[in-house]
Enzyme design. Structure first.
Site, PDB file in Angstrom:
ATOM      1  N   HIS A 101       0.888  -1.166   0.000  1.00  0.00           N
ATOM      2  CA  HIS A 101       0.000   0.000   0.000  1.00  0.00           C
ATOM      3  C   HIS A 101       0.927   1.217   0.000  1.00  0.00           C
ATOM      4  O   HIS A 101       2.002   1.168   0.611  1.00  0.00           O
ATOM      5  CB  HIS A 101      -0.842   0.111   1.274  1.00  0.00           C
ATOM      6  CG  HIS A 101      -1.774  -1.026   1.545  1.00  0.00           C
ATOM      7  ND1 HIS A 101      -1.366  -2.173   2.172  1.00  0.00           N
ATOM      8  CD2 HIS A 101      -3.093  -1.172   1.305  1.00  0.00           C
ATOM      9  CE1 HIS A 101      -2.405  -2.983   2.301  1.00  0.00           C
ATOM     10  NE2 HIS A 101      -3.474  -2.402   1.787  1.00  0.00           N
ATOM     11  N   ASP A 104       2.192   2.068   3.418  1.00  0.00           N
ATOM     12  CA  ASP A 104       3.110   1.114   4.081  1.00  0.00           C
ATOM     13  C   ASP A 104       4.541   1.506   3.803  1.00  0.00           C
ATOM     14  O   ASP A 104       5.401   1.411   4.661  1.00  0.00           O
ATOM     15  CB  ASP A 104       3.029  -0.311   3.511  1.00  0.00           C
ATOM     16  CG  ASP A 104       1.671  -0.903   3.444  1.00  0.00           C
ATOM     17  OD1 ASP A 104       0.849  -0.549   4.286  1.00  0.00           O
ATOM     18  OD2 ASP A 104       1.444  -1.742   2.543  1.00  0.00           O
TER      19      ASP A 104
HETATM   20  C1  XUL Z   1      -7.468  -6.553   4.293  1.00  0.00           C
HETATM   21  C2  XUL Z   1      -6.661  -6.958   3.126  1.00  0.00           C
HETATM   22  C3  XUL Z   1      -5.843  -5.880   2.513  1.00  0.00           C
HETATM   23  C4  XUL Z   1      -5.761  -5.951   1.023  1.00  0.00           C
HETATM   24  C5  XUL Z   1      -5.039  -4.804   0.388  1.00  0.00           C
HETATM   25  O1  XUL Z   1      -8.252  -7.554   4.808  1.00  0.00           O
HETATM   26  O2  XUL Z   1      -6.650  -8.094   2.744  1.00  0.00           O
HETATM   27  O3  XUL Z   1      -4.588  -5.930   3.076  1.00  0.00           O
HETATM   28  O4  XUL Z   1      -5.120  -7.120   0.610  1.00  0.00           O
HETATM   29  O5  XUL Z   1      -5.583  -3.587   0.711  1.00  0.00           O
END
Ligand code: XUL
Ligand code: CO
Length: 450
Positions: A101, A104
């Protein structure tokens, strides 16, 4: 300089008889299968958020995990050092891909402009590390759920200025994904849903979500991003009801809004089970629509009703999933991303290695068992026999849409009561057990009990 000095080199493959906890037993990245390496078949990826941002906190307590590289005062310098450690881990665990992300990898600033600047610096650093190590980006995404501004959703927020902020954030995350040659871009709508319909216009929110996705697709094409868009369904958590509930709901949504041709699905095991489905079910539903994209590899806990994001070593579950993935022709540009985290008391860096070694070995073993099952073809043969009445006569005409209720009524009136035919479930489960047993290489071609 090494950040992980206790694990001196890359994890070796030592085979199923090895007793070395820091060796692969089933995953040999260099092994050739059908002319491609296992690394190329599996396309394993490390989730940056869990492995490098997660510190073991839960709703009842703060983090337990302390990493030696998490020192300093300047958040951008810490982010770079952390990323150096991450790429050392990617190489030592022999993962060819990673996922992130935006927030992150780079710290959020006081303003959007400052956040973007941080991201630019970190993306430049990541680009160098990718070049130096050969590790590639499976997918990028924007975190549209942690900051309080998104408490009522991002693209489904009732406030247009939050929609605009989210659009700006995704615009930037798409540019970063393109800059790092990401092969996919993921949308997980953690807060795209509602807590109560007393304050929610469901139709408008869904329209807004669709408008947002159209804008993302348009912008991505405009800047030359050729990667695959993925929706990651989840029924709930953090939001009480999320619009991308499961794959079937997602397909309906994408088709309704003319988005289906741009998207596939990123299926997460723990999200499937939260939706009341099996992992294999979600894969089959996506594959049936030709929309199987990628996997977030993890597992829930059967005793807990939330997203525990554990590493999955359940060979039975994974073999069934692999059967469906291989029958669908594989994941293409997708991969197996370990969206999984260490348990809170697993505080050592070695635990991060054990976790991923187990996850990779489990998937590699499941891949091999599933290939054996498919090459023997016994389940497929059983299933095709089960539907054989649709291969001929009026069954075939039903499939070809050449027959209607009038003709079928005549057939039914003239025929005897249909004879019950066993589904043979227990027999088939026993057969599966033969493949799952250690050394479970059953002789091929054995006749199916009829
Ligand atoms: C949350 C989840 C996230 C997604 C990306 O449950 O799985 O980490 O993979 O936003
Ligand atoms: Co996920």
């Amino acid at each position: 300089m090494s950040h992980i000095p206790t694990i001196r080199s890359a994890i070796p493959f030592e085979g199923p008889t090895s007793k070395n906890a820091l060796a692969f037993k089933h995953y040999n990245p260099d092994e050739l299968v059908d002319g491609r390496t296992m690394a190329a078949h599996m396309r394993f990826s490390i989730a940056y958020w869990h492995s490098f941002r997660g510190a073991g906190s839960d709703p009842f307590g703060s983090g337990t995990i302390q990493r030696p590289w998490e020192t300093g005062t300047d958040p951008v310098s810490i982010a770079k050092k952390r990323m150096d450690a991450a790429f050392e881990f990617f190489q030592k665990i022999r993962a060819p891909f990673w996922c992130w992300h935006d927030r992150d990898i780079a710290p959020e600033g006081r303003t959007l402009r400052e956040s973007n600047k941080h991201l630019d610096k970190i993306v430049a650093h990541a680009k160098q590390l990718q070049k130096a190590t050969g590790v590639k980006l499976l997918w990028g995404t924007a975190n549209l759920f942690s900051n309080p501004r998104y408490m009522c959703g991002a693209s489904t927020n009732p406030e247009a200025s939050v929609f605009a902020y989210a659009a700006a954030q995704v615009k930037k995350a798409l540019e970063a994904t393109l800059e790092l040659d990401g092969e996919n871009y993921v949308f997980w709508g953690g807060r795209e849903g509602y807590e109560t319909l007393l304050n929610t216009n469901l139709k408008r929110e869904q329209d807004h979500l669709a408008a947002f996705l159209h804008m993302a697709v348009d912008y991505a094409r405009e800047i030359g991003f050729q990667g695959q868009f993925l929706i990651e369904p989840k029924p709930k958590e953090p939001t009480r009801h999320q619009y991308d509930f499961d794959v079937a709901t997602g397909i309906g949504f994408l088709r309704t809004y003319g988005l289906a041709k741009h998207f596939k699905f990123n299926i997460e095991t723990n999200h499937a089970t939260l939706a009341g489905h099996s992992f294999q079910h979600e894969i089959e539903v996506a594959a049936a629509a030709n929309m199987l994209g990628s996997i977030d590899a993890n597992s829930g806990d059967p005793l807990l009703g939330w997203d525990t994001d554990q590493f999955n070593t359940d060979i039975r579950e994974l073999t069934l999933a692999m059967l469906s993935i291989l029958k669908a022709g594989g994941l293409g540009a997708g991969g197996f991303n370990f969206d999984a985290k260490l348990r809170r008391p697993s505080v050592d860096i070695e635990d991060l290695f054990f976790a991923h070694i187990g996850g990779m070995d489990a998937y590699a073993l499941a891949f091999k068992i599933a290939r054996r099952i498919l090459s023997d073809g016994v389940f497929e043969e059983f299933v095709s026999q089960r539907y054989a009445s649709f291969d001929m006569g009026f069954g075939r005409e039903i499939e070809k849409k050449k027959i209607g209720f009038r003709e079928l009524e005549k057939i039914a009136l003239a025929a005897k009561e249909p004879k019950p035919i066993s589904g043979r479930q227990e027999y088939l489960e026993n057969l599966l057990m033969e493949y799952l047993a250690p050394g479970g290489d059953r002789s091929s071609g054995r006749a199916i009990a009829s």
